[in-house]
Design a protein around this motif. Structure first.
Motif, PDB file in Angstrom:
ATOM      1  N   VAL A  94      44.738  41.712  39.703  1.00  0.00           N
ATOM      2  CA  VAL A  94      46.177  41.612  39.506  1.00  0.00           C
ATOM      3  C   VAL A  94      46.753  43.030  39.608  1.00  0.00           C
ATOM      4  O   VAL A  94      46.329  43.914  38.853  1.00  0.00           O
ATOM      5  N   THR A  95      47.676  43.272  40.538  1.00  0.00           N
ATOM      6  CA  THR A  95      48.329  44.584  40.639  1.00  0.00           C
ATOM      7  C   THR A  95      49.827  44.373  40.530  1.00  0.00           C
ATOM      8  O   THR A  95      50.347  43.364  40.977  1.00  0.00           O
ATOM      9  N   ARG A 150      44.696  45.200  37.263  1.00  0.00           N
ATOM     10  CA  ARG A 150      43.869  44.650  36.189  1.00  0.00           C
ATOM     11  C   ARG A 150      42.946  43.604  36.810  1.00  0.00           C
ATOM     12  O   ARG A 150      43.343  42.880  37.734  1.00  0.00           O
ATOM     13  N   VAL A 151      41.746  43.546  36.295  1.00  0.00           N
ATOM     14  CA  VAL A 151      40.765  42.583  36.796  1.00  0.00           C
ATOM     15  C   VAL A 151      40.641  41.448  35.775  1.00  0.00           C
ATOM     16  O   VAL A 151      40.527  41.717  34.581  1.00  0.00           O
ATOM     17  N   VAL A 152      40.716  40.224  36.250  1.00  0.00           N
ATOM     18  CA  VAL A 152      40.566  39.049  35.372  1.00  0.00           C
ATOM     19  C   VAL A 152      39.406  38.227  35.910  1.00  0.00           C
ATOM     20  O   VAL A 152      39.314  37.964  37.110  1.00  0.00           O
ATOM     21  N   THR A 159      44.847  38.815  43.952  1.00  0.00           N
ATOM     22  CA  THR A 159      43.854  38.440  44.961  1.00  0.00           C
ATOM     23  C   THR A 159      42.643  37.878  44.246  1.00  0.00           C
ATOM     24  O   THR A 159      42.448  38.130  43.057  1.00  0.00           O
ATOM     25  N   ALA A 160      41.856  37.102  45.002  1.00  0.00           N
ATOM     26  CA  ALA A 160      40.603  36.578  44.471  1.00  0.00           C
ATOM     27  C   ALA A 160      39.475  37.165  45.296  1.00  0.00           C
ATOM     28  O   ALA A 160      39.541  37.184  46.522  1.00  0.00           O
ATOM     29  N   GLN A 161      38.438  37.627  44.627  1.00  0.00           N
ATOM     30  CA  GLN A 161      37.316  38.284  45.318  1.00  0.00           C
ATOM     31  C   GLN A 161      36.067  37.435  45.141  1.00  0.00           C
ATOM     32  O   GLN A 161      35.713  37.059  44.017  1.00  0.00           O
TER      33      GLN A 161
END
Ligand code: NAG
Ligand code: NAG
Ligand code: NAG
Ligand code: NAG
Ligand code: NAG
Ligand code: NAG
Ligand code: NAG
Length: 915
Positions: free
Chosen positions: A468-469, A482-484, A505-507
């Motif tokens: 999330v940016t 932030r990484v969720v 985005t989804a990684q």
């Protein structure tokens, strides 16, 4: 000898003529008597065949001969058969055969046959002599031991079968058995026959038929077995196919299984007409070797038992009827995210055959997909390969495969064994579906972001994290991120009051999804400030139909937001996005329940972000309020009740929109006279009053008119689209009617008081007149004007017509029937009045009465009402004015009425009264 030589020619001629004559005579006497009569038996068929010939050259070849055959039975030679039979004569085949089927087994009796012949065609045939009787001996005369016939016979269901028992020497038949025992007739001697009718199917081992014979001391038993069955069923659905192109396998449906054991059950034989070969088959299948040089096979299948046969034929092209073997050894050769390659073998030589193969791909154990490919047939050791593309990345598949020859009569092989595989991960191609909730906080705003995890179809791999940016919309330099980690699908950010842009985005293991963007307008733009009125929406098609005012110029899309669980703290915020051409939708959710109010907030999207536009609420289905309405009865009067109810009741009813209220009123009489009310019948025959209140804002209501001092039951219900809330009746009693009571008690008192007062006043004012009237100086009541009688004739009724005193007030009494007169058709009250006024009491004195009468005179109003009863009863009324001892006699009255003068102290005879 000369003459002999001389007449040689003539003699020769004569001889010829003689010989011809003899020959001719011989021709005429030709016999059609059967020659060489032979007889054959078929014990099982119970058939006798007779064979014979006729004398050679006896008849013209090709002409018909008629034969007459007779069959005699027993030594009595009873003719049991008498038949004529026509057959063509032929020089070449001088042989005739005649069959006779016996109804009883041939062993039971001796049979005799004789035959005679004649040329056919004559009306009265010239019969040859009979042949000798030809005998076929039965066993009835042997009597060495007991017999029973027929032996092990197979017959068809429903037929009749004749049995015979032959007793041994010095024996007679005693009993026989078929399903049960029967006694043979007492006089039975020698061969005994009996018939069993309409036999039914037996068990596999047949049914026993038994005879017992006796010589008086010993009993001997002889038995046989009867089999009852049916001809074979016709085989159906016969088909032949080959799996390996080496043997044809023919199969059929043989029908119902025979009731008899295998040796007596129908047998199946397959005949092939081109090769003229026959093969014995099993009940439902046969294999036939395929010849190298034969593709076409003309088969006839025959099913046969002792009672008959059935057959079916089919023509088979072995190259068309291919049912390949199931593929074996299926294995994966190569796999990536979207492609895979497999190989397998077919354990038969299909060289030269075009094969169609079908793969079945089951995705994640539910979605199934089929794909076809064609391959060329190969030798049994070769591998077949197949490549599959367009597979879903990161997906579990179960694969299986089958093949058939690419001919229209071929059938699919069985499926191969299943192969499990999983495709590799791939970079996500879809964007996350994201939404936000913005709340003002102390030093800025709190944004809660939500996103929906990729559905199975778009999850091209295992999502490792969401990135999330966010940054200010007009400041591209600084951003935060932030990484969720899944399974988390929400995060909260704190931002200031500037406009923001957020990306998520989804990684997964293969890469990063394209970013999803959402913009937050600056604080001024957010106007969810309660100014927006709540509209209503309704259930439709299992969802809720939500529509909004379109603003296509201002917005490029709309978002509808709602909570799946509006009553719960974790409301499970949901959203649905629409493009600008859409202005309504049926919102559906598995979480929607009837009787729950859902609120929808509609946002318009533009390049600044989303703007709150409208708010709507409604139900997929309204229910009746579950809570009872509480009413307060705060005003009870004699004719009215005043109710109030909780004005917030409508907000405590969660199950629907209240459309109106209803008040139910039960009264003891059970009827309903209020204006604007409806009477509803109850089951007990009474009824309840229903008053509808359509103004849902109303908080109170008065019910009137009601009856005083009456017990009522009142209940109130709130109605929604789902019905009425439950009822609870409250009992209430109206006030007694105090005014009426007061009037009821006080009025007579007042009236009486006034009357008394008037009497007193009158009495005082007119005391001189009263005195004169009632007791003048010379007291003579007869002188009183009050007593003025109409003229009375003897035996006529006397009627008193009072003058000064008002007439109507005087009770006219029959002297002898005082009691009766008192009852004269006056109501109780009226009588009482009269009593008061008509001083008839013994104790009363005239003064009292007269004053009373006078009073009444002036109070005309009161006694007016008594006119009628008196008038009506006049004919039967007789007068006794006061006490006759005291005031006067009827005669006085008469005098007075006649003379109209004053005649004091006159007696009136009581005797004038008619009996
Ligand atoms: C019937 O014919 C068979 C031979 O075919 C013979 O053995 C048998 O004895 C005959 N039966 C009678 C009753 O003549
Ligand atoms: C047998 O049949 C012939 C002709 O059909 C008849 O004339 C004769 O009377 C019959 N005899 C018996 C015994 O039935
Ligand atoms: C024959 O086969 C057809 C189709 O294969 C089937 O519908 C039918 O029931 C079969 N009939 C019998 C008697 O087996
Ligand atoms: C198959 O055999 C039957 C019986 O001989 C015959 O009638 C029929 O014509 C044959 N069919 C073919 C196609 O030869
Ligand atoms: C595969 O082949 C079968 C048999 O010819 C046909 O019924 C089916 O529709 C085909 N399926 C596809 C996906 O082509
Ligand atoms: C987010 O996850 C929670 C918990 O698993 C789930 O109840 C909720 O429905 C998810 N929300 C969305 C929008 O998928
Ligand atoms: C998240 O995205 C930002 C911006 O693209 C990037 O700088 C950051 O490295 C990413 N974080 C992770 C953990 O990949």
């Amino acid at each position: 000898m000369d003459w002999l030589i001389r007449y040689h020619q003539e003699l020769k001629c004569l001889l010829i003529v003689l010989m011809l004559g003899i020959l001719h005579c011989q021709g005429v006497k030709v016999s059609f008597a059967p020659l060489n009569l032979e007889m054959f038996n078929d014990s099982y068929q119970q058939r006798l065949s007779v064979r014979w010939s006729v004398s050679e050259n006896a008849y013209l070849s090709g002409s018909d001969i008629i034969f007459h055959a007779q069959v005699g039975r027993d030594t009595q030679m009873n003719i049991i058969r008498n038949e004529t039979y026509i057959s063509k004569y032929s020089d070449a085949e001088n042989q005739f055969t005649w069959f006779w089927d016996s109804d009883v087994p041939l062993e039971c009796y001796t049979h005799f046959v004789r035959i005679r012949g004649a040329p056919a065609g004559d009306e009265l045939p010239e019969w040859s002599p009979w042949s000798q009787w030809k005998a076929h001996y039965g066993k009835e005369n042997l009597r060495a031991k007991p017999y029973i016939f027929p032996h092990e016979k197979i017959v068809q269901e429903g037929t009749s079968v004749n049995f015979c028992c032959i007793p041994g020497k010095n024996q007679k038949v005693a009993k026989f058995f078929w399903k049960t025992w029967y006694d043979a007739p007492a006089n039975s001697n020698g061969t005994f026959d009996f018939t069993v009718h309409n036999v039914s199917s037996t068990k596999a081992g047949g049914a026993n038929v038994i005879c017992t014979t006796t010589n008086g001391i010993h009993i001997t038993m002889r038995g046989t077995v009867l089999f009852v069955t049916k001809p074979p069923d016709e085989p159906t659905n016969m088909s032949c196919e080959t799996q390996d192109l080496k043997t044809l396998i023919c199969s059929w449906n043989p029908g119902k299984k025979s009731n008899l054991d295998e040796d007596l059950a129908p047998n199946y034989k397959l005949h092939e007409w081109f090769s003229k070969k026959t093969k014995l088959c099993s009940r439902s299948e046969c294999t036939w070797p395929i010849q190298k040089n034969q593709n076409i096979y003309n088969f006839t299948l025959v099913a046969k038992n002792q009672l008959g046969m059935k057959s079916v034929s089919i023509l088979v092209d072995a190259t068309q009827r291919v049912h390949p073997l199931a593929p074996t050894g299926l294995e994966l050769q190569y796999i990536n995210a979207t492609n895979a390659k497999f190989r397998w073998t077919l354990k038969a030589d299909y060289t030269g055959l075009l094969l169609l193969c079908q793969t079945e791909l089951q995705m994640n154990n539910h979605h199934v997909e089929w794909r076809n490919i064609t391959v060329m047939g190969k030798a049994p050791t070769s591998f077949y390969t197949i490549a599959l593309d367009r597979l879903q990345p990161y997906t579990n598949y179960t694969m299986t495969l089958r093949c058939m020859a690419a001919t229209h009569l071929s059938t699919w092989s069985d499926w191969s064994e299943q192969l499990e595989l999983r495709t590799h991960e791939d970079v996500p191609t879809a964007q996350l579906d994201i939404w936000r909730e913005v709340k003002s906080s102390e030093n800025g705003r709190t944004v809660t972001l939500y996103w929906r995890p990729f559905s199975e179809i778009y999850a091209t791999g295992y999502i490792v994290f969401y990135n999330v940016t966010w940054r200010r919309l007009y400041d591209q330099t600084k951003y935060q991120s932030r990484v969720v980690h899944p399974p988390q699908n929400t995060t909260q950010l704190s931002i200031d009051r500037q406009a923001y842009v957020i990306h998520i985005t989804a990684q997964n293991g293969a890469g990063i999804s394209p970013p999803s963007e959402i913009r937050i307008p600056n604080d001024d733009e957010i106007r969810d400030n309660g100014q927006i009125k709540e509209g209503r929406v309704n259930g439709k098609d299992g969802g809720i139909y939500v529509s909004w005012k379109p603003h296509p110029a201002n917005y490029h899309g709309y978002v509808v937001e709602w909570c799946n669980f509006p009553k719960s703290q974790h409301c499970d915020l949901q959203w649905k996005k629409f493009n600008s051409s859409v202005a309504s939708d049926v919102i559906k959710s598995g979480a929607f329940n009837p009787g729950v109010r859902y609120t929808f907030r509609i946002f318009g999207s533009n390049e600044e972000g989303e703007h709150f536009l409208e708010k709507k609420s409604g139900y997929i289905q309204e229910l009746a309020c579950s809570m009872r309405m509480r009413i307060t009865i705060d005003g009870i009067q004699a004719d009215m009740l005043h109710l109030t109810w909780d004005p917030y009741q409508r907000y405590t009813c969660q199950e629907g929109f209240i459309t109106h209220y209803r008040i139910y009123l039960k009264s003891p009489e059970g009827n309903c006279q209020m204006k604007g009310s409806t009477e509803l019948p109850l089951t007990d025959g009474k009824s309840v009053c229903m008053i509808s209140i359509n103004d849902t804002e109303k908080k109170s209501f008065s019910i009137n008119p009601l009856k005083p001092n009456t017990k009522y039951e009142i209940a109130m219900a709130a109605s929604t689209g789902g019905g009425e809330s439950p009822l609870e009746f409250t009992k209430v009693t109206t006030q007694p009617d105090t005014a009426a009571v007061i009037i009821a008690i006080a009025l007579p008192v007042i009236i009486v008081s006034i009357m008394l007062l008037q009497l007193l006043l009158l009495g005082y004012w007119k005391r001189q007149w009263v005195k004169n009237m009632c007791y003048p100086d010379i007291p003579d009541p007869n002188k009183s004007n009050v007593l003025s009688f109409p003229t009375l004739k003897e035996h006529e009724e006397k009627v008193m017509v009072p003058r000064n005193c008002v007439v109507q007030k005087i009770e006219i009494v029959n002297q002898q029937k005082v009691e009766e007169v008192e009852e004269v058709q006056l109501s109780q009250a009226q009588s009482k009045e009269i009593e008061k006024l008509s001083c008839r009491s013994e104790e009363n004195d005239c003064a009292n009465v007269s004053s009373s009468l006078d009073d009444m005179n002036s109070a005309g109003l009161l006694y007016q009402t008594f006119d009628d009863p008196i008038n009506r009863t006049q004919p039967s009324i007789y007068l006794e004015f006061f006490n006759r001892n005291y005031c006067g006699t009827p005669e006085d009255a008469f005098e007075i009425l006649t003379s109209q003068g004053y005649q004091p102290q006159r007696e009136i005879q009581p005797t004038v009264m008619p009996k």
